[in-house]
Design a protein around this motif. Structure first.
Motif, short mmCIF file in Angstrom:
data_model
loop_
_atom_site.label_atom_id
_atom_site.label_comp_id
_atom_site.label_asym_id
_atom_site.label_seq_id
_atom_site.Cartn_x
_atom_site.Cartn_y
_atom_site.Cartn_z
N ASN A 68 0.86 -1.19 0.00
CA ASN A 68 0.00 0.00 0.00
C ASN A 68 0.89 1.23 0.00
N GLN A 69 0.90 1.98 -1.08
CA GLN A 69 1.82 3.11 -1.24
C GLN A 69 1.15 4.47 -0.98
N SER A 70 -0.08 4.47 -0.48
CA SER A 70 -0.83 5.73 -0.43
C SER A 70 -0.30 6.73 0.59
N LEU A 71 0.19 6.25 1.74
CA LEU A 71 0.56 7.17 2.82
C LEU A 71 2.06 7.38 2.93
N LEU A 72 2.86 6.34 2.71
CA LEU A 72 4.30 6.42 2.97
C LEU A 72 5.12 6.07 1.74
N SER A 73 4.64 6.40 0.58
CA SER A 73 5.44 6.20 -0.63
C SER A 73 6.61 7.17 -0.64
N ALA A 74 7.58 6.92 -1.50
CA ALA A 74 8.76 7.79 -1.58
C ALA A 74 8.37 9.23 -1.88
N ASP A 75 7.34 9.42 -2.71
CA ASP A 75 6.88 10.78 -3.02
C ASP A 75 6.08 11.39 -1.87
N ALA A 76 5.23 10.57 -1.22
CA ALA A 76 4.35 11.10 -0.18
C ALA A 76 5.13 11.55 1.05
N VAL A 77 6.18 10.82 1.43
CA VAL A 77 6.88 11.15 2.68
C VAL A 77 7.61 12.49 2.58
#
Length: 488
Positions: A68-77
């Motif tokens: 699940n990349q919605s909250l802590l993806s490389a872009d989101a963080v």
């Protein structure tokens, strides 16, 4: 990575947060606390994490392993915190050295600290950063909405305080020497790269109750783990784990990571030390074996030990764990619900008790209640009035009556009015009292029904069905504090 609530030495009233520009803010899906934490430990299940790693050993998670990349993806963080976000905060807020920011540099076994007092100058801080100093930003959730949202959910999950520090380190440098902490640590990389080395706790320091000073590298042994964190990567390690980190020599970019810390002094032993005396007192009232004399002779320790074990087996914890003074401290110190101050105050219907409406807690995780009057502190103004012109005997009578009155009450604690800007901080000589609603003891059954329902709404007429007047007192009291939602 120290989690202790810092002293706020500023005499100014706590300033209201100035939100960042709209394009620099995030959308905040209504994740539950469990959903938020499940993304922290993804691809592992929450159950696997707590059974296998919690308080046992390190866990390293790479961003590309997440399902699940919605909250802590490389872009989101990167939108959680970055050097650019820090520069923006410097422009918007008046920050203080030590209270809000530390600067540190570690080389050849020696730590050097930057300026320690006074107002932060944006230019001077960034100049020191260019010279190699790591910037340590304390409790950035006070200024960054996305961190407030995230950490409020984590506090709901852990039922204790969650603090944060941000570390921004220039290329080819190290900010802190090897040390261990007294908190459970989650480190989330948001910019650049950083190399980490983890070591076993020193002998006798597994899950310590105190953090360490910098340790000599010759005495910490060989690393058990060596790895590089990149944006979106996360590492967890238990309190007591010796650790140090540095950016690579010749690297082109700085490193930014957020250290989330929790479970400081939140131990079984600390809880038992608080609640056992009251449980033993209740057991002595109810069970004759607890009132028997000490075994003879006193020198026979085995007889005393056997008696204590037999008696303790008869002690049963109630279904709802007793609220402790540390639990009250958590309620008064934790983050308020995310953006709850933006919601409008409700209109109070004085005839609500007899209407066909449904009721629920606005924020169930931010409300708790107890009938234990020993957890209630008297207001200063009430104490001063009691110390006024009363004669000594009158004071005694008044005190006894007041204690009896408290025994006839139930106390609802909530954190909806907590000040985000004071999270993890305490002012000099500050007495911060929790928000509490005092209700007649007969309201306990109604509070149990509301708590059992959680976020679900129930028919208000089911509460205290045989006592409409008391139901009206209950509903109006809860509505006035805006801790419930009325659904028509």
């Amino acid at each position: 990575m120290k989690m202790k609530k810092r002293k706020n030495n500023s005499n100014a009233k706590s300033q209201k947060t100035k939100h960042l520009k709209a394009e620099e803010r995030r959308d905040f899906p209504n994740y539950s606390p469990l959903e938020v934490f499940s993304q922290f430990v993804d691809p592992y299940s929450v159950e696997t994490f707590f059974e296998t790693y919690w308080e046992k050993g390190p866990l390293i998670i790479k961003a590309n392993e997440r399902k699940n990349q919605s909250l802590l993806s490389a872009d989101a963080v990167t939108k959680l915190f970055s050097l650019d976000i820090f520069k923006n905060i410097l422009d918007l807020h008046s920050l203080q050295h030590e209270r809000d920011i530390n600067m540190c540099f570690y080389k050849n076994g020696k730590r050097t600290d930057g300026k320690k007092t006074g107002q932060v100058s944006s230019k001077k801080v960034l100049d020191e950063f260019k010279k190699g100093y790591t910037l340590q930003i304390h409790q950035p959730q006070r200024y960054q909405d996305s961190l407030w949202h995230l950490m409020e959910k984590l506090e709901c999950l852990f039922h204790c305080l969650v603090g944060a520090n941000v570390y921004i380190t220039p290329p080819g440098t190290q900010g802190l020497g090897p040390h261990y902490d007294d908190v459970e640590v989650f480190i989330l990389q948001t910019e650049g790269k950083k190399k980490w080395r983890l070591y076993r706790p020193p002998p006798g320091e597994e899950l310590p109750m105190r953090y360490s000073i910098d340790l000599e590298e010759s005495k910490i042994g060989e690393p058990t783990h060596e790895f590089v964190l990149e944006p979106g990567d996360l590492v967890y390690f238990p309190r007591g784990t010796v650790h140090q980190a540095a950016t690579s020599e010749g690297g082109e970019s700085h490193s930014t990571h957020i250290t989330f810390s929790t479970y400081q002094n939140n131990t079984i032993g600390a809880y038992m030390a608080e609640v056992l005396p009251a449980l033993i007192e209740d057991a002595m009232k109810d069970t004759v074996d607890f009132r028997r004399g000490m075994p003879r002779p006193l020198q026979d320790k085995s007889a005393l030990s056997t008696a204590m074990m037999q008696l303790l087996k008869k002690m049963q914890l109630p279904d709802k764990l007793p609220l402790s003074s540390s639990g009250v401290d958590f309620m008064r110190s934790r983050l308020p619900p995310f953006r709850c101050e933006e919601e409008e105050e409700p209109d109070i219907d004085l005839n609500i008790a007899n209407k066909a409406v449904k009721i629920r807690w606005r924020f169930p995780e931010h409300v708790t209640w107890t009938a234990d009057s020993s957890l209630i502190e008297e207001d200063d103004d009430e104490e001063e009035e009691e110390d006024g012109d009363d004669e000594e005997d009158e004071e005694g009578e008044h005190g006894a009556a007041n204690e009896q009155a408290k025994e006839d009450l139930v106390f609802v604690f909530h954190s909806l009015k907590n000040d985000r800007m004071r999270h993890m901080f305490s002012g000099k000589d500050e007495v911060r009292r929790p928000s509490v609603i005092k209700l007649p003891r007969k309201c306990e059954s109604a509070l149990e029904k509301l708590s059992d329902a959680g976020a679900a709404a129930i028919d208000a007429r089911e509460l205290l069905a045989d006592d409409p007047d008391l139901r009206k007192t209950l509903l109006l009291s809860l509505c006035l504090e805006n801790v419930v939602v009325i659904e028509k």
